[in-house]
Design an enzyme around this catalytic site. Sequence first.
Site, PDB file in Angstrom:
ATOM      1  N   ASP A  45      89.246  10.313  66.074  1.00 15.82           N
ATOM      2  CA  ASP A  45      87.987  11.015  66.577  1.00 15.82           C
ATOM      3  C   ASP A  45      87.493  10.196  67.534  1.00 15.82           C
ATOM      4  O   ASP A  45      86.222  10.615  68.014  1.00 15.82           O
ATOM      5  CB  ASP A  45      87.068  11.360  65.367  1.00 15.82           C
ATOM      6  CG  ASP A  45      86.551  10.417  64.369  1.00 15.82           C
ATOM      7  OD1 ASP A  45      86.944   9.058  64.695  1.00 15.82           O
ATOM      8  OD2 ASP A  45      85.808  10.689  63.619  1.00 15.82           O
ATOM      9  N   SER A  46      87.907   8.799  67.744  1.00 17.41           N
ATOM     10  CA  SER A  46      87.468   7.931  68.680  1.00 17.41           C
ATOM     11  C   SER A  46      87.459   8.681  70.194  1.00 17.41           C
ATOM     12  O   SER A  46      86.959   8.291  71.145  1.00 17.41           O
ATOM     13  CB  SER A  46      88.411   6.725  68.750  1.00 17.41           C
ATOM     14  OG  SER A  46      89.600   6.891  68.923  1.00 17.41           O
ATOM     15  N   ASP A  84      92.848  13.075  62.731  1.00 19.11           N
ATOM     16  CA  ASP A  84      91.837  12.460  62.200  1.00 19.11           C
ATOM     17  C   ASP A  84      90.676  13.287  62.040  1.00 19.11           C
ATOM     18  O   ASP A  84      90.280  14.233  62.628  1.00 19.11           O
ATOM     19  CB  ASP A  84      91.200  11.394  63.138  1.00 19.11           C
ATOM     20  CG  ASP A  84      90.404  10.220  62.607  1.00 19.11           C
ATOM     21  OD1 ASP A  84      90.248  10.526  61.444  1.00 19.11           O
ATOM     22  OD2 ASP A  84      89.823   9.664  63.384  1.00 19.11           O
ATOM     23  N   LYS A 114      93.869  11.664  58.148  1.00 18.65           N
ATOM     24  CA  LYS A 114      93.217  10.479  57.975  1.00 18.65           C
ATOM     25  C   LYS A 114      91.710  10.951  57.912  1.00 18.65           C
ATOM     26  O   LYS A 114      91.315  11.878  58.507  1.00 18.65           O
ATOM     27  CB  LYS A 114      93.150   9.570  58.819  1.00 18.65           C
ATOM     28  CG  LYS A 114      92.268   8.360  58.798  1.00 18.65           C
ATOM     29  CD  LYS A 114      92.267   7.281  59.497  1.00 18.65           C
ATOM     30  CE  LYS A 114      91.257   7.197  60.788  1.00 18.65           C
ATOM     31  NZ  LYS A 114      89.881   7.522  60.571  1.00 18.65           N
ATOM     32  N   GLU A 116      87.511   9.664  56.479  1.00 17.89           N
ATOM     33  CA  GLU A 116      86.528   8.319  56.307  1.00 17.89           C
ATOM     34  C   GLU A 116      85.977   8.393  54.754  1.00 17.89           C
ATOM     35  O   GLU A 116      85.331   9.442  54.341  1.00 17.89           O
ATOM     36  CB  GLU A 116      85.572   8.130  57.293  1.00 17.89           C
ATOM     37  CG  GLU A 116      86.328   7.832  58.707  1.00 17.89           C
ATOM     38  CD  GLU A 116      85.098   7.529  59.757  1.00 17.89           C
ATOM     39  OE1 GLU A 116      84.028   7.570  59.522  1.00 17.89           O
ATOM     40  OE2 GLU A 116      85.488   7.569  60.917  1.00 17.89           O
ATOM     41  N   GLU A 183      88.560  -1.137  58.336  1.00 23.95           N
ATOM     42  CA  GLU A 183      87.825  -1.460  59.704  1.00 23.95           C
ATOM     43  C   GLU A 183      86.687  -2.524  59.573  1.00 23.95           C
ATOM     44  O   GLU A 183      85.658  -2.413  58.655  1.00 23.95           O
ATOM     45  CB  GLU A 183      87.320  -0.102  60.325  1.00 23.95           C
ATOM     46  CG  GLU A 183      86.754  -0.356  61.754  1.00 23.95           C
ATOM     47  CD  GLU A 183      86.578   0.855  62.626  1.00 23.95           C
ATOM     48  OE1 GLU A 183      87.016   1.971  62.151  1.00 23.95           O
ATOM     49  OE2 GLU A 183      85.843   0.830  63.673  1.00 23.95           O
TER      50      GLU A 183
HETATM   51  O1  KIV Z   1      89.118   7.183  65.412  1.00 26.64           O
HETATM   52  C1  KIV Z   1      89.828   6.486  65.457  1.00 26.64           C
HETATM   53  O2  KIV Z   1      90.450   5.861  66.394  1.00 26.64           O
HETATM   54  C2  KIV Z   1      89.854   5.505  64.221  1.00 26.64           C
HETATM   55  C3  KIV Z   1      90.585   4.190  64.124  1.00 26.64           C
HETATM   56  C4  KIV Z   1      89.840   3.277  64.872  1.00 26.64           C
HETATM   57  C5  KIV Z   1      91.161   3.738  63.123  1.00 26.64           C
HETATM   58  O3  KIV Z   1      89.342   5.812  63.118  1.00 26.64           O
END
Ligand code: KIV
Length: 266
Positions: A45-46, A84, A114, A116, A183
């Site tokens: 989600d970055s 994510d 993934k 959080e 992280e």
């Molecule tokens: O969103 C992302 O890129 C991440 C990584 C930095 C682990 O969660």
Amino acid sequence: MSKITINDFFKKKAENQKITMLTAYDYPFAQIVDEAGIDAILVGDSLAMVVQGLENTLPVTIDEMVYHTRMVSRAVKNAMVIGDMPFLSYQTGIDDAVKNAGLFLKEGGAQAIKLEGGATVIEQIRAITKYDIPVMAHIGLTPQSIYRMGGYKVQGRDEEVAKRLLEDAHAVEEAGAFSIVLEAMPSELVKRITSELKIPTIGIGAGPYCDGQILVLHDLLGLFDRFTPKFVKRYTKLKEEALKAVKAYKEEVEKGIFPSEEHSFR
Ligand code: KIV
């Protein structure tokens, strides 16, 4: 070479071989990452920050995440693709979590998701894995919680938070996560978590003791320069290179150098 699976993650941990991960968000970059032999690609989600130009990761939607995951999956031959889960796509309840996790597999072509959080999301992890969707957990600095954490800060320097993070790591493993991202955490705490868990740990800003590492691709390539966290290593300056090329094109068009005979038809 066949597609990387969660069994390869377990095998690598058992054999003390490092797991390599990077983010990617579209076809051309996913192709590069895959061709380089990286084990897994996170469609993180970055992308809200490094692709969409947003301030933080909170606004990106599940539809946008699945759209990017689809582009990545189309490019990838070997790497595991992990979608994510964006903010509020799983925190709001078990049904939302399962349905949205499923979209990454059904529509995005991912092999895992993934999310959080630690103890607070174990019901979600249990429910998603019950339907055979592999889950990677993520604790420490969790960017979806920046407002609670008061910014992008190292987590676990004090004893109380370190104890909670250790408990969180065990809780997500117990709930069925196949791996966990750690992280921005102190190396010694990470060392302890990595040695106590059976599932592989993937570090970002977590020092050298993880079973694997991940970085944001646009950081590694020098494509994102709004800020650079201490843990980022830039392996090239792609933005500078791209800028040079675009400026050269502009100049050649303006001077009538391009297109030449070579790039014209008779
Ligand atoms: O969103 C992302 O890129 C991440 C990584 C930095 C682990 O969660």
